[in-house]
Design a protein around this motif. Structure first.
Motif, PDB file in Angstrom:
ATOM      1  N   UNK A  95       0.805  -1.221   0.000  1.00  0.00           N
ATOM      2  CA  UNK A  95       0.000   0.000   0.000  1.00  0.00           C
ATOM      3  C   UNK A  95       0.827   1.253   0.000  1.00  0.00           C
ATOM      4  N   UNK A  96       1.649   1.474   0.995  1.00  0.00           N
ATOM      5  CA  UNK A  96       2.458   2.681   1.031  1.00  0.00           C
ATOM      6  C   UNK A  96       3.332   2.740   2.262  1.00  0.00           C
ATOM      7  N   UNK A  97       4.422   3.449   2.135  1.00  0.00           N
ATOM      8  CA  UNK A  97       5.333   3.671   3.255  1.00  0.00           C
ATOM      9  C   UNK A  97       5.587   5.172   3.321  1.00  0.00           C
ATOM     10  N   UNK A  98       5.413   5.760   4.493  1.00  0.00           N
ATOM     11  CA  UNK A  98       5.648   7.199   4.659  1.00  0.00           C
ATOM     12  C   UNK A  98       6.440   7.446   5.939  1.00  0.00           C
ATOM     13  N   UNK A  99       7.260   8.477   5.888  1.00  0.00           N
ATOM     14  CA  UNK A  99       8.077   8.852   7.035  1.00  0.00           C
ATOM     15  C   UNK A  99       8.152  10.369   7.125  1.00  0.00           C
ATOM     16  N   UNK A 100       8.334  10.847   8.350  1.00  0.00           N
ATOM     17  CA  UNK A 100       8.654  12.248   8.591  1.00  0.00           C
ATOM     18  C   UNK A 100      10.049  12.261   9.193  1.00  0.00           C
ATOM     19  N   UNK A 101      10.914  13.083   8.613  1.00  0.00           N
ATOM     20  CA  UNK A 101      12.287  13.205   9.101  1.00  0.00           C
ATOM     21  C   UNK A 101      12.509  14.640   9.583  1.00  0.00           C
ATOM     22  N   UNK A 102      13.449  14.788  10.520  1.00  0.00           N
ATOM     23  CA  UNK A 102      13.783  16.117  11.040  1.00  0.00           C
ATOM     24  C   UNK A 102      15.281  16.327  10.899  1.00  0.00           C
ATOM     25  N   UNK A 103      15.637  17.513  10.375  1.00  0.00           N
ATOM     26  CA  UNK A 103      17.057  17.867  10.266  1.00  0.00           C
ATOM     27  C   UNK A 103      17.596  18.122  11.677  1.00  0.00           C
ATOM     28  N   UNK A 104      18.749  17.548  11.954  1.00  0.00           N
ATOM     29  CA  UNK A 104      19.393  17.693  13.250  1.00  0.00           C
ATOM     30  C   UNK A 104      20.301  18.925  13.252  1.00  0.00           C
ATOM     31  N   UNK A 105      20.704  19.400  14.415  1.00  0.00           N
ATOM     32  CA  UNK A 105      21.572  20.580  14.471  1.00  0.00           C
ATOM     33  C   UNK A 105      22.859  20.443  13.654  1.00  0.00           C
TER      34      UNK A 105
END
Length: 128
Positions: A95-105
């Motif tokens: 069906x689908x794969x989703x991710x949220x990523x955050x840039x680190x310092x």
């Protein structure tokens, strides 16, 4: 001796690194792709919170998953400041794969939310 692993310098690197580490059966390396407070929607129907809990899930995954994992076709990344929404078109038809990523310092990226298995809607399956 501490092993130095490649770090994600773009949000898109995370999927590639996940596949490489899964194929190497490197659960610790998989967990390092997640922020300490990340949320993983896996196993299906469950929510796993925090890097330590995610590491435990990854240990079970690499112990039992058939290899190799295949790199999947990435969909366009959507960025908003230090956040990025990434997705891939699953090779296994889940069906689908989703991710949220955050840039680190330091400029690298970590996953903060991950839904690796989003099933296809039942109505769509019934129309086949």
């Amino acid at each position: 001796m501490t092993e130095t692993r490649e770090r994600a310098t773009t949000p898109e690197d995370l999927a590639r690194l996940f596949v490489a580490r899964a194929n190497a059966r490197d659960a610790e390396g998989l967990a390092e792709l997640y922020a300490p407070d990340a949320v993983l929607a896996y196993p299906p129907g469950s929510t796993t919170v925090g890097r330590d809990a995610i590491r435990a899930v990854c240990e079970r995954l690499v112990a039992h998953a058939p290899l190799p994992f295949a790199e999947e076709e990435p969909l366009p990344t959507l960025r908003y400041g230090d956040l990025a929404l990434t997705a891939t078109r699953p090779a296994d038809g889940t069906g689908g794969r989703v991710q949220v990523a955050r840039r680190q310092p330091d400029g690298t990226w970590l996953r903060i939310m991950d839904r690796p298995e989003a099933p296809t809607a039942p109505a769509a399956q019934d129309r086949r």
